[in-house]
Motif scaffolding. Sequence first.
Motif, PDB file in Angstrom:
ATOM      1  N   HIS A 142       0.796  -1.230   0.000  1.00 63.99           N
ATOM      2  CA  HIS A 142       0.000   0.000   0.000  1.00 63.99           C
ATOM      3  C   HIS A 142       0.827   1.277   0.000  1.00 63.99           C
TER       4      HIS A 142
ATOM      5  N   ASP B  27      -8.154  11.065   9.006  1.00 68.23           N
ATOM      6  CA  ASP B  27      -9.424  10.475   9.377  1.00 68.23           C
ATOM      7  C   ASP B  27      -9.424   8.970   9.135  1.00 68.23           C
ATOM      8  N   PHE B  28      -8.921   8.590   7.984  1.00 72.86           N
ATOM      9  CA  PHE B  28      -8.871   7.165   7.684  1.00 72.86           C
ATOM     10  C   PHE B  28      -7.973   6.420   8.657  1.00 72.86           C
ATOM     11  N   THR B  29      -6.771   6.907   8.815  1.00 68.96           N
ATOM     12  CA  THR B  29      -5.773   6.174   9.585  1.00 68.96           C
ATOM     13  C   THR B  29      -6.156   6.089  11.064  1.00 68.96           C
TER      14      THR B  29
ATOM     15  N   HIS C 151      -9.394   6.110  12.199  1.00 73.83           N
ATOM     16  CA  HIS C 151     -10.624   5.348  12.441  1.00 73.83           C
ATOM     17  C   HIS C 151     -10.614   3.924  11.907  1.00 73.83           C
ATOM     18  N   ASP C 152      -9.739   3.632  10.964  1.00 73.42           N
ATOM     19  CA  ASP C 152      -9.691   2.261  10.451  1.00 73.42           C
ATOM     20  C   ASP C 152      -9.128   1.319  11.517  1.00 73.42           C
ATOM     21  N   GLU C 153      -9.973   0.347  11.889  1.00 70.22           N
ATOM     22  CA  GLU C 153      -9.615  -0.544  12.987  1.00 70.22           C
ATOM     23  C   GLU C 153      -8.304  -1.288  12.756  1.00 70.22           C
ATOM     24  N   LYS C 154      -8.192  -1.888  11.582  1.00 70.29           N
ATOM     25  CA  LYS C 154      -6.992  -2.687  11.291  1.00 70.29           C
ATOM     26  C   LYS C 154      -5.727  -1.835  11.362  1.00 70.29           C
ATOM     27  N   VAL C 155      -5.829  -0.670  10.739  1.00 69.03           N
ATOM     28  CA  VAL C 155      -4.654   0.198  10.707  1.00 69.03           C
ATOM     29  C   VAL C 155      -4.287   0.632  12.123  1.00 69.03           C
TER      30      VAL C 155
END
Lengths: 196, 196
Positions: free
Chosen positions: A66, A92-94, A96-100
């Motif tokens: 990625h 925001d993505f990083t 809130h994304d659970e896996k990350v």
Amino acid sequence: MAKDTKERILSAALELFSRKGYEGTNILEITASVGIVKSGIYKHFQSKEEIWDALLNQMIAYYDEHFGSAEHLPPVPDSLDGLVAMTMRMADFTIHDEKVMMTRKLLTIEQFHDERAKKLATKHFLTGLTEMFTHVISGMMTQRLLKQDDPAMLAFAYTAPISALIHLCDREPEKTEDAIRQIEAFSQHFVRIYGL
Amino acid sequence: MAKDTKERILSAALELFSRKGYEGTNILEITASVGIVKSGIYKHFQSKEEIWDALLNQMIAYYDEHFGSAEHLPPVPDSLDGLVAMTMRMADFTIHDEKVMMTRKLLTIEQFHDERAKKLATKHFLTGLTEMFTHVISGMMTQRLLKQDDPAMLAFAYTAPISALIHLCDREPEKTEDAIRQIEAFSQHFVRIYGL
DNA sequence: ATATAGGGTGAATTTTAGGTCACTTTGCTG
DNA sequence: CAGCAAAGTGACCTAAAATTCACCCTATAT
């Protein structure tokens, strides 16, 4: 039963290791969370350490896939507001994304586990972001959106504070909203200082 | 034998916990490192968790004592070079002092252990430094050494990147020299941008 | 000098956790 | 549909690790 058990074991291990650490997690918890009996795990992994190993490999592969090559560099924003917007989207993505988030927490608490974890932690927390934004900022400089300066230095000066706030969200999720506001304020400060 | 055994236990625990984590360290290692027999530790602490507790209390007390109140704020440098010099002195100390480094590593890997560890980690890694440099930078602004701006924002923008490089030293000590050079380069960049 | 308490010892106990194994189930594949 | 390999089960083994305990030093205060 299922063929995806191996992946589900890794998924459960990520969740548990990131919350309680490698040593703080036992096989029983992992298998219970997967829905198989303890000994069943040894049909998929030879040992607990091998789970760690596979998980690390997966994280390394994910990262390379990625963020590894130049193809995955984000587009260069065409305005200062565009930089802020892009930053906020990524933050925001990083956050809130659970896996990350779990990957980041795992690397934080297990960064001393072995050499590969150290290297990946440094990429995640420092060099990866810096390199990515060196490209972005350097692009914006050639487009005369930002003042001429050392792009790597600016990228570092830009990403490190944001990274610190992301760590804060990992540690104290109740401060997330506040931290996101701070990221935005900082991003705006940055474009005010360095923007043309 | 000695009356300082309790302190030596805490010292050994800090060293071991910071390297191998709380769960990754056992009582035997601690007592061996102190020079008493395993069971002897229970003359000083009721349980392993109580050692963690005492260690955390000690770290909290140390932090409050050394960085807690306004009296411990560093003097405001009287020149831009003075800011760089002060920064380098502080960075050098914090990177090379064994106790301080172990405290930081311990907080890094055990920050999710309990609520108090989280709070202390946030102070150490984020708010503490920012507050301290808010004072310094705000002082330098009134002295017309730095451009007028939001001192807290500048302090955050100044300390977060330095903090990231200190974390790098903790993680990969072989990069220490390089990181110190980067801290200096960043500090000089900062005064170039914000200095008057 | 001796009693006492605090520090230290070593053996024993208990619990937990990683791992093994013989056996069963199940989903394919020829 | 027989047969086989992969996935799953449960009993068991073993070792490690936390904690307990009865006992032994030794320094110090009376």
